[in-house]
Enzyme design. Sequence first.
Site, PDB file in Angstrom:
ATOM      1  N   HIS A 228      26.027 -22.552 -41.548  1.00  0.00           N
ATOM      2  CA  HIS A 228      26.891 -23.682 -41.886  1.00  0.00           C
ATOM      3  C   HIS A 228      27.258 -23.603 -43.364  1.00  0.00           C
ATOM      4  O   HIS A 228      26.503 -24.021 -44.229  1.00  0.00           O
ATOM      5  CB  HIS A 228      26.170 -24.987 -41.551  1.00  0.00           C
ATOM      6  CG  HIS A 228      26.953 -26.209 -41.891  1.00  0.00           C
ATOM      7  ND1 HIS A 228      26.360 -27.416 -42.185  1.00  0.00           N
ATOM      8  CD2 HIS A 228      28.294 -26.422 -41.997  1.00  0.00           C
ATOM      9  CE1 HIS A 228      27.290 -28.306 -42.447  1.00  0.00           C
ATOM     10  NE2 HIS A 228      28.470 -27.729 -42.349  1.00  0.00           N
TER      11      HIS A 228
ATOM     12  N   GLU B 229      23.662 -23.634 -44.992  1.00  0.00           N
ATOM     13  CA  GLU B 229      22.602 -24.178 -44.148  1.00  0.00           C
ATOM     14  C   GLU B 229      22.409 -23.223 -42.971  1.00  0.00           C
ATOM     15  O   GLU B 229      23.327 -23.018 -42.173  1.00  0.00           O
ATOM     16  CB  GLU B 229      23.017 -25.574 -43.667  1.00  0.00           C
ATOM     17  CG  GLU B 229      21.930 -26.366 -43.010  1.00  0.00           C
ATOM     18  CD  GLU B 229      22.404 -27.772 -42.619  1.00  0.00           C
ATOM     19  OE1 GLU B 229      21.552 -28.678 -42.592  1.00  0.00           O
ATOM     20  OE2 GLU B 229      23.606 -27.960 -42.342  1.00  0.00           O
TER      21      GLU B 229
ATOM     22  N   ASN C 188      24.354 -33.008 -42.292  1.00  0.00           N
ATOM     23  CA  ASN C 188      25.115 -34.099 -41.667  1.00  0.00           C
ATOM     24  C   ASN C 188      24.246 -35.202 -41.101  1.00  0.00           C
ATOM     25  O   ASN C 188      24.711 -36.334 -40.930  1.00  0.00           O
ATOM     26  CB  ASN C 188      26.047 -33.527 -40.601  1.00  0.00           C
ATOM     27  CG  ASN C 188      27.277 -32.917 -41.237  1.00  0.00           C
ATOM     28  OD1 ASN C 188      27.883 -33.511 -42.117  1.00  0.00           O
ATOM     29  ND2 ASN C 188      27.634 -31.716 -40.812  1.00  0.00           N
TER      30      ASN C 188
END
Length: 296
Positions: free
Chosen positions: A140, A152, A190
Amino acid sequence: MIKNISVIGAGTMGNGIAHVFAQSGFTVNLIDSNPTQLHRALATIEKNLDRQIAKAAITEADKKVTLANITTLSDIALGVKDAGLVVEAATENIDSKLTIFKLMDMDAPADCILATNTSSISITKIAAITKRPGQVIGMHFMNPVPVMKLVEIINGYGTKKEVTQTVIELTRQLGKIPCVVNDYPGFIANRILMPMINEAIYSLYEGVANVEAIDTVMKLGMAHPMGPLQLADFIGLDICLSILHVLHDGFGNPKYAPCPLLVNMVMADKLGVKTGEGFYKYIAGSKELVVSERFK
């Protein structure tokens, strides 16, 4: 040693990922079924390289080498046939990603690592539709990819340790900082960020404060470089809504329920920067931050 990288999806994230790999000396196949999108992606990469030249971060020769390292293709089978790593960077939609991963699994070499740039979708679920779940992992990247240092790295339930280590080393070769996390809804970035954004939208929805006040408090009081409402516009309100649905469905906890205002704005196609209006209005060529008429 992996030298050939394939990136599927030539949008904002895909062209950024292709950029950083190519600039770091990797051979990159950038794949998208839309020729216009591929042309736009190369133009974006060239513009971002020119910005780096203007800042004396790279030379004109570096730019030429980077662009020469990128080949654009529209066919996945052709684009991944020699890859050591494939990074899927298509739209944040589970059905699209599963379809692409089936094709990647079918056409990529047996020892190839299959990665996804998803910001919230389960790596384990994606891996399960392949014949190589141990070689599936999340990478990510943060937007804008050429600037942001974090990657990530998300282990699926069956991701092999040696695959994780290879991806960590590749990430460091890009000059990025890898952070390894496990596969639960929203991962870390997130899972923490989206509830904050959602709470900011609720604060606006409930009349606690206006757009400017909410963003100013978080910028000046919490040292955030960008307020949560402006950040939501930058990410895309549709993406924020999608991630909140993943969190809400995955945990079954009402604290992740999307604010009704966010739902309405997405239905009205007020998605932020990409549609020209969200919590703020965006005018091409202007850097002035103007609150949307809806919230004045």
